[in-house]
Design a protein around this motif. Structure first.
Motif, PDB file in Angstrom:
ATOM      1  N   ASP A  36     -32.656  -6.959   6.916  1.00 11.42           N
ATOM      2  CA  ASP A  36     -34.000  -7.533   7.023  1.00 11.42           C
ATOM      3  C   ASP A  36     -34.962  -6.624   6.261  1.00 11.42           C
ATOM      4  OD1 ASP A  36     -36.042  -9.207   7.655  1.00 11.42           O
ATOM      5  OD2 ASP A  36     -35.806  -9.059   9.834  1.00 11.42           O
ATOM      6  N   ALA A  37     -36.062  -7.226   5.795  1.00 11.28           N
ATOM      7  CA  ALA A  37     -37.069  -6.468   5.055  1.00 11.28           C
ATOM      8  C   ALA A  37     -38.402  -6.612   5.764  1.00 11.28           C
ATOM      9  CB  ALA A  37     -37.174  -6.991   3.625  1.00 11.28           C
ATOM     10  N   PHE A  41     -47.504  -7.571   3.894  1.00 11.14           N
ATOM     11  CA  PHE A  41     -48.041  -8.909   3.571  1.00 11.14           C
ATOM     12  C   PHE A  41     -46.887  -9.711   2.982  1.00 11.14           C
ATOM     13  CE2 PHE A  41     -48.840  -6.006   0.082  1.00 11.14           C
ATOM     14  CZ  PHE A  41     -48.367  -6.689  -1.027  1.00 11.14           C
ATOM     15  N   HIS A  44     -43.687 -12.688  -2.473  1.00 13.88           N
ATOM     16  CA  HIS A  44     -43.032 -13.808  -3.131  1.00 13.88           C
ATOM     17  C   HIS A  44     -41.659 -13.366  -3.626  1.00 13.88           C
ATOM     18  CE1 HIS A  44     -43.055 -17.712  -4.921  1.00 13.88           C
ATOM     19  NE2 HIS A  44     -42.770 -17.229  -6.114  1.00 13.88           N
ATOM     20  N   LEU A  46     -39.109 -12.412  -1.800  1.00 14.90           N
ATOM     21  CA  LEU A  46     -38.347 -11.587  -0.865  1.00 14.90           C
ATOM     22  C   LEU A  46     -37.449 -12.420   0.067  1.00 14.90           C
ATOM     23  CD1 LEU A  46     -37.706  -8.753  -0.002  1.00 14.90           C
ATOM     24  CD2 LEU A  46     -39.697  -8.786   1.493  1.00 14.90           C
ATOM     25  N   PRO A  47     -37.931 -13.530   0.625  1.00 10.89           N
ATOM     26  CA  PRO A  47     -37.027 -14.343   1.448  1.00 10.89           C
ATOM     27  C   PRO A  47     -35.809 -14.805   0.657  1.00 10.89           C
ATOM     28  CG  PRO A  47     -39.303 -15.048   1.758  1.00 10.89           C
ATOM     29  CD  PRO A  47     -39.292 -14.070   0.617  1.00 10.89           C
ATOM     30  N   LEU A  50     -33.305 -12.170   0.419  1.00  8.23           N
ATOM     31  CA  LEU A  50     -32.576 -12.015   1.674  1.00  8.23           C
ATOM     32  C   LEU A  50     -31.620 -13.182   1.916  1.00  8.23           C
ATOM     33  CD1 LEU A  50     -35.420 -10.911   4.088  1.00  8.23           C
ATOM     34  CD2 LEU A  50     -33.368  -9.604   3.631  1.00  8.23           C
ATOM     35  N   PHE A  52     -32.734 -16.298   2.398  1.00  5.74           N
ATOM     36  CA  PHE A  52     -33.408 -17.123   3.411  1.00  5.74           C
ATOM     37  C   PHE A  52     -34.290 -18.099   2.659  1.00  5.74           C
ATOM     38  CE2 PHE A  52     -36.902 -17.720   6.500  1.00  5.74           C
ATOM     39  CZ  PHE A  52     -36.154 -18.145   7.575  1.00  5.74           C
ATOM     40  N   LEU A  57     -39.282 -25.545  10.409  1.00  2.05           N
ATOM     41  CA  LEU A  57     -40.629 -25.694  10.962  1.00  2.05           C
ATOM     42  C   LEU A  57     -41.317 -27.008  10.561  1.00  2.05           C
ATOM     43  CD1 LEU A  57     -42.580 -24.273  12.793  1.00  2.05           C
ATOM     44  CD2 LEU A  57     -43.536 -23.124  10.824  1.00  2.05           C
TER      45      LEU A  57
ATOM     46  N   ALA B 220     -39.576 -10.177   6.670  1.00  5.84           N
ATOM     47  CA  ALA B 220     -39.741 -11.151   5.586  1.00  5.84           C
ATOM     48  C   ALA B 220     -39.438 -12.563   6.071  1.00  5.84           C
ATOM     49  CB  ALA B 220     -38.823 -10.786   4.425  1.00  5.84           C
ATOM     50  N   TRP B 223     -42.479 -13.668   7.931  1.00  3.92           N
ATOM     51  CA  TRP B 223     -43.558 -14.019   7.005  1.00  3.92           C
ATOM     52  C   TRP B 223     -43.339 -15.395   6.403  1.00  3.92           C
ATOM     53  CZ3 TRP B 223     -48.076 -12.109   7.053  1.00  3.92           C
ATOM     54  CH2 TRP B 223     -48.325 -10.740   7.192  1.00  3.92           C
ATOM     55  N   PHE B 224     -42.098 -15.720   6.105  1.00  6.82           N
ATOM     56  CA  PHE B 224     -41.797 -17.009   5.463  1.00  6.82           C
ATOM     57  C   PHE B 224     -42.208 -18.152   6.394  1.00  6.82           C
ATOM     58  CE2 PHE B 224     -38.788 -20.423   4.309  1.00  6.82           C
ATOM     59  CZ  PHE B 224     -39.139 -20.558   2.972  1.00  6.82           C
ATOM     60  N   GLN B 227     -46.049 -18.235   6.850  1.00  9.47           N
ATOM     61  CA  GLN B 227     -46.803 -18.887   5.781  1.00  9.47           C
ATOM     62  C   GLN B 227     -46.652 -20.398   5.837  1.00  9.47           C
ATOM     63  OE1 GLN B 227     -45.524 -16.707   2.175  1.00  9.47           O
ATOM     64  NE2 GLN B 227     -47.725 -16.420   1.933  1.00  9.47           N
ATOM     65  N   THR B 228     -45.430 -20.857   6.184  1.00 16.10           N
ATOM     66  CA  THR B 228     -45.231 -22.299   6.330  1.00 16.10           C
ATOM     67  C   THR B 228     -46.151 -22.840   7.422  1.00 16.10           C
ATOM     68  OG1 THR B 228     -42.936 -21.885   5.768  1.00 16.10           O
ATOM     69  CG2 THR B 228     -43.454 -24.054   6.626  1.00 16.10           C
ATOM     70  N   ARG B 450     -54.777  -7.446   1.224  1.00 16.51           N
ATOM     71  CA  ARG B 450     -53.701  -6.699   0.547  1.00 16.51           C
ATOM     72  C   ARG B 450     -53.078  -7.558  -0.544  1.00 16.51           C
ATOM     73  NH1 ARG B 450     -51.368  -5.793   5.914  1.00 16.51           N
ATOM     74  NH2 ARG B 450     -52.479  -4.053   6.856  1.00 16.51           N
ATOM     75  N   GLU B 451     -52.932  -8.857  -0.257  1.00 17.28           N
ATOM     76  CA  GLU B 451     -52.372  -9.732  -1.287  1.00 17.28           C
ATOM     77  C   GLU B 451     -53.274  -9.774  -2.511  1.00 17.28           C
ATOM     78  OE1 GLU B 451     -50.039 -13.379   0.220  1.00 17.28           O
ATOM     79  OE2 GLU B 451     -51.765 -13.208   1.526  1.00 17.28           O
ATOM     80  N   THR B 454     -52.891  -6.762  -4.931  1.00 18.50           N
ATOM     81  CA  THR B 454     -51.646  -6.616  -5.677  1.00 18.50           C
ATOM     82  C   THR B 454     -51.818  -6.389  -7.177  1.00 18.50           C
ATOM     83  OG1 THR B 454     -50.657  -7.972  -4.000  1.00 18.50           O
ATOM     84  CG2 THR B 454     -49.354  -7.597  -5.966  1.00 18.50           C
ATOM     85  N   LYS B 458     -51.032  -2.722  -9.027  1.00 18.42           N
ATOM     86  CA  LYS B 458     -49.995  -2.547 -10.028  1.00 18.42           C
ATOM     87  C   LYS B 458     -50.555  -1.918 -11.297  1.00 18.42           C
ATOM     88  CE  LYS B 458     -48.324  -6.650  -9.373  1.00 18.42           C
ATOM     89  NZ  LYS B 458     -47.657  -7.917  -9.511  1.00 18.42           N
ATOM     90  N   GLN B 463     -46.001   0.246 -12.210  1.00 17.50           N
ATOM     91  CA  GLN B 463     -45.419  -1.069 -12.453  1.00 17.50           C
ATOM     92  C   GLN B 463     -46.224  -1.887 -13.473  1.00 17.50           C
ATOM     93  OE1 GLN B 463     -44.605   0.228  -9.556  1.00 17.50           O
ATOM     94  NE2 GLN B 463     -42.423  -0.186  -9.727  1.00 17.50           N
ATOM     95  N   ARG B 466     -44.234  -3.815 -16.015  1.00 16.86           N
ATOM     96  CA  ARG B 466     -43.431  -4.901 -15.469  1.00 16.86           C
ATOM     97  C   ARG B 466     -44.299  -6.098 -15.074  1.00 16.86           C
ATOM     98  NH1 ARG B 466     -39.711  -3.509 -10.508  1.00 16.86           N
ATOM     99  NH2 ARG B 466     -39.208  -1.714 -11.778  1.00 16.86           N
ATOM    100  N   ARG B 470     -44.131 -10.153 -16.249  1.00 20.13           N
ATOM    101  CA  ARG B 470     -43.838 -11.261 -15.357  1.00 20.13           C
ATOM    102  C   ARG B 470     -44.923 -12.325 -15.355  1.00 20.13           C
ATOM    103  NH1 ARG B 470     -41.588  -9.568  -9.793  1.00 20.13           N
ATOM    104  NH2 ARG B 470     -43.767  -9.149  -9.405  1.00 20.13           N
ATOM    105  N   ASP B 473     -46.904 -15.946 -12.605  1.00 20.80           N
ATOM    106  CA  ASP B 473     -46.201 -16.513 -11.453  1.00 20.80           C
ATOM    107  C   ASP B 473     -45.594 -15.415 -10.582  1.00 20.80           C
ATOM    108  OD1 ASP B 473     -43.276 -17.598 -13.363  1.00 20.80           O
ATOM    109  OD2 ASP B 473     -44.298 -15.685 -13.172  1.00 20.80           O
ATOM    110  N   GLU B 476     -47.715 -14.946  -5.450  1.00 20.31           N
ATOM    111  CA  GLU B 476     -48.144 -16.242  -4.916  1.00 20.31           C
ATOM    112  C   GLU B 476     -49.015 -16.016  -3.721  1.00 20.31           C
ATOM    113  OE1 GLU B 476     -48.670 -20.100  -4.056  1.00 20.31           O
ATOM    114  OE2 GLU B 476     -47.596 -19.431  -5.812  1.00 20.31           O
TER     115      GLU B 476
END
Lengths: 179, 476
Positions: A36-37, A41, A44, A46-47, A50, A52, A57, B220, B223-224, B227-228, B450-451, B454, B458, B463, B466, B470, B473, B476
């Motif tokens: 797990d990570a 915040f 983008h 990262l899931p 993993l 995932f 939902l 993570a 978080w996924f 966000q959904t 914090r988002e 970013t 950087k 970074q 890099r 990128r 995109d 997000e």
């Protein structure tokens, strides 16, 4: 063997989100699955790193919304047409255009409650205790640091080699996570 | 999100000021916002401000207690003006609430990333405004302790609410709105509560914030889903916010009273709600930004954008006034045109013309960029618009009610000191809750800031190359 059961896993700390995404990807490629990570915040990509990709939902919210709307309409139908029929200006007892606002509000209400409770339930929250909090540096996961955890339950896990592997990914530091 | 932030050049080609001042890192953003909550000494300004608003809240409690003892006769309401201040203030407060949901939900779906530094306290403002709004219909009922008769439940009287009545729709709309706003606000707070838990030096702080954070650890996977859920809530709140003031306008439009019975009411009420809400956000944001030194986070770009939204919604509202008058005279109905003539030249005409001055003429100053970026003048304009929107509701409620079809039933409406005490008392309650909020919870969403950091972070770090590769995109 005794050492393996004494700790929950091994955790690595990273300075940058990109390092963590890269490290997560390589850890998965190395065959680890119970990882797990942790980030301050949402990151983008990262899931996906993993492994995932999807969550149930949206389905939960859809079902909640449909049930809420049906409940709202049936409640009004039952009260206005069955339980307490009143003739208002000759309108039909089931005067559906008048029932739309409450049906709509009930749809939104139950869908929103399903979204929040569904998210918490799928995430296993509230969870008062978790071993990761035993790492003092983990307090920075809610500030500016990025952490990767390999659980001791992982079939590939071997304390010393996992430790070395995480160090080789460019971690700033590696910690034992005690139970 | 769609803009490319090129490192070393934080200003994009359209010369917009940045949404966050350059040079900030994840840590500096976190520390700056959480310190406001976690620093030990309470500033003198906070104590004075809270004391004043607390006293006004006590005045509200006194006025309500006296109302419960004596009944609604202590107010200026009577037949034919049975609605009076209670409904004016209800509509005014609920309208103010709308900006919070607009900022947090609609601007999120439209990818307006400048919303991030103002959404948290705008949502708090929504909650407190809805709390003040909900109070008025309750205490206006005469027997507020029987408020639960509004809810559909099986009872020994074998009665059910009349679902064909907009007043019952109102109960559902406002309570749904309050619940969803609370959920949205709380979900947004969870990661920040975890930050406060981890950064608090006191055991009590760690315990309370820790309990409220529900054990959030920033996984993570979490978080996924988070966000959904947040996006889904935004998508649900968007039609909801439009529906709430629409239903409020139905309270008027579905009646047959001249001046109320018009189809323009729903869109015109929604625009007015957003207009007054943004005025209130500015009224609150401009002093907060100054006193807490948040100029880095609430930049001139935010202020300029909010002023533009105020100008745009103000024009919609002005169009609403114009159409109301035009249709009133064009309808050919003597009652409608009499209502409009009464509004323009009747005994309450000064209120109408003051409303035009506040809501239509004053905001025209916002066409000038110099005024939109002058904090002091903008603060003054926002106060004028707040007052103007209150006058609008006064004109709508009172002028239509006090003279309807039968001249023999005409009468004047005069608010009493209890009306004023209740109204000013809710302003005190609203401010007292806001003072507590800015002291106890982060008034800016830390994780969303914090988002935003970013790209700049950087460009400071190693970074940079890099992130250039990128392109846009990457984040997000």
């Amino acid at each position: 063997m005794s050492k393996r059961s004494a700790i929950y896993g091994v955790m690595a700390e990273f300075d940058h989100a990109e390092q963590l995404v890269e490290a997560t990807r390589r850890t998965r490629e190395a065959g680890y699955s119970r990882i797990d990570a942790f980030t301050p915040f949402p990151i983008h990509g990262l899931p996906e790193a993993l492994g995932f990709r999807r969550t149930r939902l949206p389905l939960i919210v859809l079902v909640g919304g449909i049930l809420g709307g049906l409940t709202g309409y049936l409640l009004q139908y039952y009260s206005a047409a069955v339980a307490y029929p009143v003739n208002v200006g000759g309108r039909p007892l089931n005067s559906w255009p008048s029932f739309i606002p409450v049906t709509f509000e009930m749809t939104v209400l139950i869908a929103a409650i399903s979204a929040v409770l569904g998210m918490l339930a799928l995430n296993g929250l509230p969870q008062p205790y978790h071993p990761v909090f035993n790492v003092p540096r983990f307090a920075l996961a809610s500030r500016d640091r990025f952490f990767l955890l390999v659980e001791a339950r992982d079939p590939h896990y071997d304390h010393d080699s996992t430790w070395k592997f995480l160090e080789s990914l460019g971690a700033r530091e590696v910690f034992d996570v005690e139970h | 999100m769609s803009q490319v932030d090129v490192p070393q050049a934080p200003h994009d080609p359209h010369h917009h000021p940045p949404v966050i001042a350059p040079g900030h890192t994840y840590a500096s953003v976190t520390d700056k916002i959480s310190t406001i909550v976690l620093t030990e000494p309470v500033s003198r300004g906070w104590i004075v401000g809270f004391a004043i608003s607390f006293l006004l809240t006590m005045m509200l409690l006194y006025a309500i207690t006296y109302l419960l003892v004596k009944g609604t006769g202590i107010w200026g309401i009577n037949v034919p003006v049975a609605w009076g201040f209670a409904i004016i203030n209800f509509v005014w407060w609920i309208g103010i609430g709308h900006a919070g949901t607009l900022i947090s939900a609609i601007l999120l779906l439209l990818h307006q990333e400048w919303r991030t530094s103002i959404n948290r306290f705008a949502e708090a403002m929504t909650l407190f405004a809805v709390a003040c709004a909900g109070l008025f219909p309750l205490i206006h009922m005469g027997r507020p302790w029987l408020f639960y008769w509004l809810l559909p439940y099986p009872n020994t009287m074998q009665l059910w609410p009349q679902f064909r009545s907009p007043l019952v729709w109102d109960v559902f709309a406002v309570s749904t709105y309050a619940t969803v706003s609370l959920l949205f606000w709380y979900v947004g707070l969870i990661p920040d509560l975890a930050t406060l838990r981890d950064r608090s030096h006191r055991r009590s702080g760690r315990l309370i914030y820790g309990a409220l954070a529900l054990g959030w650890r920033g996984s993570a996977r979490h978080w996924f889903r988070y966000q959904t859920a947040y996006l889904l809530l935004a998508a649900l709140a968007t039609p909801l916010v439009v529906s709430v003031h629409t239903v409020v306008s139905f309270d008027f439009a579905i009646s047959i009273l001249p001046g109320w019975h018009t189809t323009i009411f729903p869109p015109y009420f929604v625009a007015g709600a957003i207009y007054s809400g943004f005025a209130m956000v500015l009224t609150l944001a401009l002093p907060l930004r100054k006193f807490y030194g948040l100029e880095d986070f609430i930049t001139m770009r935010h202020i300029n954008n909010m002023a533009k939204i105020m100008l745009a919604t103000g024009l919609i509202v002005a169009y609403g006034y114009l159409m109301e008058l035009f249709i009133g005279f064009y309808s050919g109905s003597i009652f409608e045109s009499a209502a409009m003539r009464n509004r323009l030249f009747g005994p309450y005409a000064p209120f109408f013309w003051a409303l035009i001055l506040c809501n239509v003429l004053t905001p025209q100053l916002l066409w000038s960029k110099r005024i939109r970026t002058n904090v002091l003048i903008l603060f003054f304009i926002s106060l004028v618009v707040n007052a103007g929107m209150w006058l609008e509701r006064f004109v709508i409620v009172i002028t239509s009610l006090h003279r309807d079809f039968l001249p023999s039933s005409w009468a004047m409406y005069y608010p009493t000191r209890w009306d004023w005490a209740t109204y000013i008392g809710t302003i005190g309650l609203f401010l007292a809750l806001l003072f507590l909020f800015i002291r106890l919870l982060p008034m800016i969403s830390i994780f969303e800031m914090r988002e935003l950091v970013t790209p700049h972070a950087k460009s400071n770090g190693m970074q940079a190359a890099r992130s250039l590769d990128r392109g846009d995109d990457a984040h997000e």
